[in-house]
Design a protein around this motif. Sequence first.
Motif, PDB file in Angstrom:
ATOM      1  N   THR A  85       4.141  -1.054 -10.448  1.00 11.05           N
ATOM      2  CA  THR A  85       5.216  -0.631 -11.707  1.00 11.05           C
ATOM      3  C   THR A  85       4.516   0.305 -12.435  1.00 11.05           C
ATOM      4  O   THR A  85       3.274   0.568 -12.571  1.00 11.05           O
ATOM      5  N   SER A  86       5.399   1.192 -12.971  1.00 12.00           N
ATOM      6  CA  SER A  86       4.842   2.302 -14.158  1.00 12.00           C
ATOM      7  C   SER A  86       4.758   1.548 -15.304  1.00 12.00           C
ATOM      8  O   SER A  86       4.688   0.485 -15.646  1.00 12.00           O
ATOM      9  N   GLU A  87       3.871   2.430 -16.426  1.00 12.22           N
ATOM     10  CA  GLU A  87       3.750   1.834 -17.450  1.00 12.22           C
ATOM     11  C   GLU A  87       4.944   1.590 -18.260  1.00 12.22           C
ATOM     12  O   GLU A  87       4.663   0.965 -19.436  1.00 12.22           O
ATOM     13  N   TYR A  88       5.803   1.983 -18.021  1.00  8.88           N
ATOM     14  CA  TYR A  88       7.361   1.776 -18.622  1.00  8.88           C
ATOM     15  C   TYR A  88       8.179   0.507 -17.947  1.00  8.88           C
ATOM     16  O   TYR A  88       9.015   0.332 -18.308  1.00  8.88           O
ATOM     17  N   ASN A  89       7.416  -0.341 -17.039  1.00  5.71           N
ATOM     18  CA  ASN A  89       7.780  -1.134 -16.238  1.00  5.71           C
ATOM     19  C   ASN A  89       8.857  -0.978 -15.158  1.00  5.71           C
ATOM     20  O   ASN A  89       9.599  -1.633 -14.930  1.00  5.71           O
ATOM     21  N   GLU A  90       8.687   0.272 -14.650  1.00  4.64           N
ATOM     22  CA  GLU A  90       9.821   0.548 -13.726  1.00  4.64           C
ATOM     23  C   GLU A  90       9.145   0.392 -12.231  1.00  4.64           C
ATOM     24  O   GLU A  90       7.894   0.283 -12.001  1.00  4.64           O
ATOM     25  N   ASP A  91      10.136   0.050 -11.332  1.00  2.05           N
ATOM     26  CA  ASP A  91       9.547  -0.445 -10.195  1.00  2.05           C
ATOM     27  C   ASP A  91       9.457   0.572  -9.167  1.00  2.05           C
ATOM     28  O   ASP A  91      10.304   1.393  -8.988  1.00  2.05           O
ATOM     29  N   LEU A  92       8.246   0.688  -8.787  1.00  2.00           N
ATOM     30  CA  LEU A  92       7.754   1.810  -7.929  1.00  2.00           C
ATOM     31  C   LEU A  92       7.543   1.330  -6.414  1.00  2.00           C
ATOM     32  O   LEU A  92       6.846   2.194  -5.768  1.00  2.00           O
ATOM     33  N   GLY A  93       8.003   0.309  -6.090  1.00  2.32           N
ATOM     34  CA  GLY A  93       7.756  -0.162  -4.686  1.00  2.32           C
ATOM     35  C   GLY A  93       6.557  -1.298  -4.755  1.00  2.32           C
ATOM     36  O   GLY A  93       6.487  -1.764  -5.758  1.00  2.32           O
ATOM     37  N   THR A  94       5.813  -1.061  -3.632  1.00  3.94           N
ATOM     38  CA  THR A  94       4.622  -1.985  -3.355  1.00  3.94           C
ATOM     39  C   THR A  94       3.335  -1.312  -2.751  1.00  3.94           C
ATOM     40  O   THR A  94       3.614  -0.169  -2.697  1.00  3.94           O
ATOM     41  N   PHE A  95       2.378  -1.897  -3.113  1.00  4.26           N
ATOM     42  CA  PHE A  95       1.281  -1.495  -2.496  1.00  4.26           C
ATOM     43  C   PHE A  95       0.334  -2.647  -2.074  1.00  4.26           C
ATOM     44  O   PHE A  95       0.364  -3.977  -2.155  1.00  4.26           O
ATOM     45  N   SER A  96      -0.656  -2.372  -0.936  1.00  7.71           N
ATOM     46  CA  SER A  96      -1.440  -3.410  -0.213  1.00  7.71           C
ATOM     47  C   SER A  96      -2.698  -3.182  -0.909  1.00  7.71           C
ATOM     48  O   SER A  96      -3.338  -2.169  -1.194  1.00  7.71           O
ATOM     49  N   ALA A  97      -3.677  -4.012  -0.574  1.00  9.81           N
ATOM     50  CA  ALA A  97      -5.079  -4.141  -0.668  1.00  9.81           C
ATOM     51  C   ALA A  97      -5.890  -4.986   0.247  1.00  9.81           C
ATOM     52  O   ALA A  97      -5.418  -5.908   0.826  1.00  9.81           O
ATOM     53  N   ARG A  98      -6.994  -4.542   0.820  1.00 11.84           N
ATOM     54  CA  ARG A  98      -7.768  -4.971   1.727  1.00 11.84           C
ATOM     55  C   ARG A  98      -9.120  -4.536   1.770  1.00 11.84           C
ATOM     56  O   ARG A  98      -9.530  -3.366   1.361  1.00 11.84           O
ATOM     57  N   GLU A  99     -10.169  -5.327   2.451  1.00 11.06           N
ATOM     58  CA  GLU A  99     -11.639  -4.901   2.478  1.00 11.06           C
ATOM     59  C   GLU A  99     -12.254  -5.126   3.744  1.00 11.06           C
ATOM     60  O   GLU A  99     -11.863  -6.173   4.285  1.00 11.06           O
ATOM     61  N   ILE A 100     -12.953  -4.461   4.139  1.00  8.27           N
ATOM     62  CA  ILE A 100     -13.486  -4.509   5.403  1.00  8.27           C
ATOM     63  C   ILE A 100     -15.026  -4.386   5.388  1.00  8.27           C
ATOM     64  O   ILE A 100     -15.708  -3.537   4.821  1.00  8.27           O
ATOM     65  N   SER A 101     -15.845  -5.252   6.266  1.00  5.60           N
ATOM     66  CA  SER A 101     -17.174  -4.944   6.197  1.00  5.60           C
ATOM     67  C   SER A 101     -17.509  -4.991   7.756  1.00  5.60           C
ATOM     68  O   SER A 101     -17.153  -5.964   8.467  1.00  5.60           O
ATOM     69  N   VAL A 102     -18.442  -4.056   8.081  1.00  3.13           N
ATOM     70  CA  VAL A 102     -18.779  -4.188   9.737  1.00  3.13           C
ATOM     71  C   VAL A 102     -20.407  -4.136   9.486  1.00  3.13           C
ATOM     72  O   VAL A 102     -21.264  -3.424   8.738  1.00  3.13           O
ATOM     73  N   GLY A 103     -21.191  -4.909  10.394  1.00  4.83           N
ATOM     74  CA  GLY A 103     -22.537  -5.232  10.389  1.00  4.83           C
ATOM     75  C   GLY A 103     -23.169  -5.209  11.426  1.00  4.83           C
ATOM     76  O   GLY A 103     -22.673  -5.873  12.418  1.00  4.83           O
ATOM     77  N   GLY A 104     -24.550  -4.934  11.427  1.00  8.85           N
ATOM     78  CA  GLY A 104     -25.527  -5.138  12.422  1.00  8.85           C
ATOM     79  C   GLY A 104     -26.645  -6.151  12.122  1.00  8.85           C
ATOM     80  O   GLY A 104     -27.073  -5.864  10.953  1.00  8.85           O
ATOM     81  N   TYR A 105     -26.970  -6.878  12.855  1.00 10.80           N
ATOM     82  CA  TYR A 105     -28.006  -7.916  12.641  1.00 10.80           C
ATOM     83  C   TYR A 105     -29.189  -8.037  13.410  1.00 10.80           C
ATOM     84  O   TYR A 105     -29.057  -7.765  14.755  1.00 10.80           O
TER      85      TYR A 105
END
Length: 315
Positions: A113-133
């Motif tokens: 939403t905007s600062e005026y509470n307008e609906d702006l759709g959706t967004f996603s969030a994700r995190e990734i880690s790649v490692g060597g041991y």
Amino acid sequence: MKKILFGAMMLLSSLSATAQESQTVYNFLRLPVSAHAAALGGDNITIIEDDPSLMFNNPSLIASVSDKSINLNFMTYMSGAFTGSASFTKIINDRATWAASAQYMDYGTMKQTSEYNEDLGTFSAREISVGGYFAYTLFDKLAGGIAAKFITSYIGSYNSMAVGVDLGLNYYDDYLDLSASVVAKNLGGQIKAFNDDFESIPLDLQVGVTKRFTGTPFRASLTFVDLNHWGYSFLRHSVVGLDIILGDFYIAAGYNARRAYEMKITDTNSESGSAHGAGLSLGAGLQLERFKVQLAYAKYHISSSSLLINLTYSL
């Protein structure tokens, strides 16, 4: 809109932390990956098992893992979020072992939403880690390990990146069935920030010990976590766990004092309150020679519980 998305990023960083006081990003790295460690309170760096998922707790522990082991893990988390990971372990010779891993955290889709509470759709969030041991047996009873990780986070159209290193040492006396470890997790920092402010990754210094009582199926563990911060009582650094080992099958339970304190619902006028089961954990596992399945249950928040499953197969 930038302020709104940045606020969402801060909220997600707080959500992914197992401790409410965290001021770091990429806190999904603090969540347990090993179901066995999760059952023992969520932080265990000392149990000696043929279990590749323990590399996420202590890279030196892959010295005890079978050759060509494939490991898959899945965990449900609060508010519909989930995390999954996979790893592969290969023995080089009688002293050296290497492994590779990938870890994924998904927070789902959220309303924007905007600062005026307008609906702006959706967004996603994700995190990734790649490692060597890499783990190397330095002496007959002492193994050292190192993990190098590339970490990235996506929140809406914003992205950040970091590099981290885990260092671990493990001493194991098979005659006494005694294991002791020291680990430094998430040494490093951001190489690309969400905006102009570079933030810390969750550095964690830990020490621990595990001992099986001779002639019994009982094995006890004690781990001290977050030893790089001393702004709270020593008791809240402790994680205790107990295994009952019955051949190829085990039952485990644990208690994480820090999680219990920080996740409790407090009275607005006092420090008293209910931990609503946070801090307690349970689990069980079947560990055959080539195939292993392990489960753990824990409660991180009053609104939801967490279930973690590990599957391992040695080729």
